[in-house]
Design an enzyme around this catalytic site. Structure first.
Site, PDB file in Angstrom:
ATOM      1  N   GLU A  43      -1.923  -0.643 -10.669  1.00 60.94           N
ATOM      2  CA  GLU A  43      -0.747  -0.279  -9.879  1.00 60.94           C
ATOM      3  C   GLU A  43      -0.080  -1.578  -9.458  1.00 60.94           C
ATOM      4  OE1 GLU A  43      -0.473   1.979  -6.109  1.00 60.94           O
ATOM      5  OE2 GLU A  43      -1.706   3.433  -7.178  1.00 60.94           O
ATOM      6  N   ASP A  54       3.401   1.187   4.256  1.00 60.86           N
ATOM      7  CA  ASP A  54       2.428   0.100   4.167  1.00 60.86           C
ATOM      8  C   ASP A  54       2.083  -0.528   5.505  1.00 60.86           C
ATOM      9  OD1 ASP A  54       1.765  -0.165   1.354  1.00 60.86           O
ATOM     10  OD2 ASP A  54       3.898  -0.585   1.088  1.00 60.86           O
ATOM     11  N   TYR A 168      -2.362  11.381  -6.855  1.00 62.25           N
ATOM     12  CA  TYR A 168      -2.779  10.386  -5.862  1.00 62.25           C
ATOM     13  C   TYR A 168      -2.983  11.086  -4.527  1.00 62.25           C
ATOM     14  CZ  TYR A 168      -2.632   5.758  -3.530  1.00 62.25           C
ATOM     15  OH  TYR A 168      -2.924   4.627  -2.823  1.00 62.25           O
TER      16      TYR A 168
END
Lengths: 271, 405
Positions: A43, A54, A168
């Site tokens: 990734e 994040d 995911y």
């Protein structure tokens, strides 16, 4: 369902690094080291000024890469450079949506295809907003990787049924970053997701220790390790950029990645 | 007739939507469902209005500005006095509405972001009033610019978290608030302070701010027997402007939004998002924003911490795109001059944000005949800006503050 080129076999070790952190040529070496260490998919994170999903580790990495002049087109071209240097595993581009919009969705897919990318993951493009983009990606043979989170609940079925490549799973509430503990309910969540998914289910967010990987191998098809590796890159950054120390630093990085992947390989051989 | 916005996907034309991590999709759906129920619930509306009246002091007055009108020498100028709200700005309208919704949803912990500190103070205030916890994210740069408001929030019992990422202003505080929400969405309610963010926030905040325009319309008709010719409001995220404009969108009234031109829209130091920005995604919504050619968000600049935002509410982007509202801008210096002008002519110290609207209104009124009218949304009071003004005027004129006139 259309067959997409991202065909991968579990168990999957999916490391994440940021393009251009600490420098573009180092990123290529790290990608080679990850493949060598047993990565099944890479990734590749595209640095963004405002990465909402994040935590601090990846924010800092993004800032380092942006300071070095990294952009979305350059990150995509970096994949092309990786291919030339012998990186063969599938590469998923991880980018926020706004840089893609500015490049233009068609240009983005065309450039990604031309440079040998295998898929795209956009953390701020949820299922409801992704329809036309997903279809456009299919035209270029580039699957859009879907995410499910612990809050997805009744959304899981809908998202999983459209999943391409792999699905995911976000392990817990919160942004990316190393966590001391994963939620106790994670196993149940992953089993629920697996019940609905026709593609491999990988789990990410907060995975940083071989022990966690060993535990997770029982309930899913792979793990994504991001912040832990990015933190390692941060620690090694000065040596990675010193010509006479780079090789040793890359080897240290590879050894660390291998230690995280190891429990998956044990799982594989014991099955 | 304009189309009804937002649609079921939270779109205002091409703008709006929900561009957020998957984790937040269910919390957003829950808020949306509860908001729709609440807005259709007469008892919810009555409680909201009751608190606005008895706690915040609404309705706020409509004030004719005779001296300003005389000095400018054009259209008659009126002020909608949001500065007279409890806590000193329109932000409390929205904070009360969202706190009531949080209460309805059983959430007792509030998250807020703040720029100038006005929304943070409003959030801290309603948290105290409703017996809730409140955590406010504020950029370190804004904390320096607005230390009085930081202390006010603490006095009110809120926790203020300094944000050190990016330019350390409102954009970064919003990022951090959203990140915190992603981690705590199971038991926290995110109280956004403006008509920004993912659906249903732009709609929700509009619904809780439209009281400004609804009241103003009634007051203006009672006073002048007709609607104003022009309405002017400042636009950062744009909540006071949407609140004021929304009830007038179907009327024959010129609507003017005023963005912060900072040191000039031809310099890199401004926050004029609609004037100079391009389409993209920020904080979960498709809108206009200040960004570079690669889609990295640029740091805005304005003397006003409340307008210092690189995005704008998606409904404003929509209203600009269909030409219903005209968006202009005022520089720091123009806002400062308007701040002084209003203070000296009317004895009203406006927030530096609102002073941007005053500056543009004066410019427009000057060119209009005396039988026409201009309504200014005076979104807040300027007590919080006195120190900023001292610094700005002192630096500009190079003289002792005591002698500044």
């Amino acid at each position: 369902m259309k067959t997409l080129p991202l065909s991968v076999n579990p168990p999957l070790f999916i490391p994440f690094i940021v393009a251009g952190d600490p420098a573009p040529d180092v990123t290529i070496d790290l990608a080679l080291a990850l493949e060598e260490a047993g990565a099944d998919i890479l990734e590749l994170g595209v640095p963004y000024s405002d990465p909402l999903a994040d935590g601090p580790t990846i924010q800092r990495a993004a800032a380092r890469a942006l300071d070095g002049g990294m952009t979305l087109p350059k990150a995509i071209q970096l994949i092309g450079a990786m291919r030339k240097k012998g990186v063969n595993i599938p590469i998923i581009l991880f980018t926020y949506y706004n840089p893609v919009l500015q490049l233009g969705e068609e240009s983005f897919f065309a450039l990604a295809q031309e440079n040998g990318a295998d898929g795209v993951l956009i953390p701020d493009l949820p299922f409801e907003e992704s329809g036309p983009f997903r279809e456009l990606g299919e035209r270029f043979g580039l699957p859009l990787i879907s995410l499910v989170a612990p809050t997805s609940k009744q959304r899981i079925e809908r998202i999983a049924s459209a999943a391409q490549g792999f699905l995911y799973c976000v392990s817990s509430l919160g942004v990316t970053g190393v966590r001391e503990a994963l939620p106790e309910t994670l196993g149940d969540f992953l089993r629920e997701v697996k019940r609905h998914s026709r593609v491999p289910v990988a789990v990410g967010f907060g995975i940083s220790a071989p022990g966690q990987v060993a535990m997770l191998k029982e309930v899913c098809d792979g793990v994504v390790v991001g912040s832990a590796l990015v933190q390692k890159v941060e620690q090694l950054a000065p040596r990675l950029q010193a010509p006479d120390e780079r090789e040793a630093a890359v080897a240290e990085f590879a050894a660390y990645a291998r230690s995280l992947a190891a429990p998956l390989r044990e799982a594989y051989s014991s099955r | 007739m304009m189309e009804r916005v937002p649609n079921e996907y939270g779109r205002f034309g091409d703008f709006g939507g929900k561009f957020v991590p998957e984790t937040l999709m269910l919390p957003l759906e829950e808020i949306e469902a509860e908001l729709d129920k609440a807005l259709a619930d007469e008892s919810f509306k009555q409680e909201y209005i009751r608190i606005l009246q008895h706690y915040s002091g609404r309705p706020t007055p409509l004030t004719f500005a005779p001296n300003l009108t005389r000095q400018v020498g054009g259209a008659k100028m009126y002020l909608k006095r949001e500065d007279l709200n409890h806590t000193g700005a329109h932000k409390i309208n929205n904070a009360i509405g969202q706190a009531l919704l949080a209460k309805r949803m059983g959430k007792k912990k509030l998250i807020a972001e703040t720029g100038a500190g006005q929304h943070g103070v409003a959030a801290a205030t309603v948290a105290a009033h409703f017996g809730m916890d409140c955590i406010v994210f504020m950029g370190e740069e804004d904390i320096k610019r607005q230390e009085l408001n930081v202390f006010r929030m603490k006095l009110l019992g809120a926790e203020v978290v300094p944000v050190s990422s990016g330019n350390r202003t409102l954009k970064d505080a919003t990022n951090e608030a959203i990140r915190y929400w992603v981690a705590h969405c199971d038991d926290h309610f995110y109280m956004i302070g403006s008509v920004v963010g993912p659906h249903p926030y732009p709609k929700m905040v509009r619904e809780f701010q439209r009281v400004i325009g609804d009241e103003a319309k009634e007051q203006f008709l009672a006073r002048e027997g007709k609607l104003p010719d022009v309405i002017v409001a400042c636009v950062g995220g744009g909540s006071n402007a949407i609140g004021m404009f929304y009830p007038f969108l179907q009327d024959d009234v010129r609507l003017v939004g005023v963005e912060a031109a900072g040191k000039g829209i031809d310099t890199p130091h401004h926050a004029a998002t609609i004037t100079k920005g391009t389409k993209g995604v920020i904080h979960g919504a498709m809108t206009y924003l200040l960004q570079d050619e690669y889609g990295q968000i640029l740091e805005p600049y304005s003397i006003s911490a409340g307008l210092d935002y690189p995005g704008v509410g998606p409904e404003h982007a929509y209203l600009a795109s269909i030409g219903r509202v005209r968006y202009e801008s005022a520089t720091d210096d123009e806002a400062v001059a308007a701040f002084q002008l209003l203070a000296q002519t009317e004895g009203i110290i406006p927030a530096i944000e609102s002073a941007h609207a005053v500056a543009k209104a004066v410019e427009l009124a000057r060119e209009m005949p005396p039988d026409e009218t201009v309504l200014i949304c005076l979104s807040g009071r300027g007590d919080k800006d006195v120190q900023t003004m001292m610094r700005h005027l002192g630096a500009r004129e190079g003289e002792d503050i005591a002698t500044v006139r």
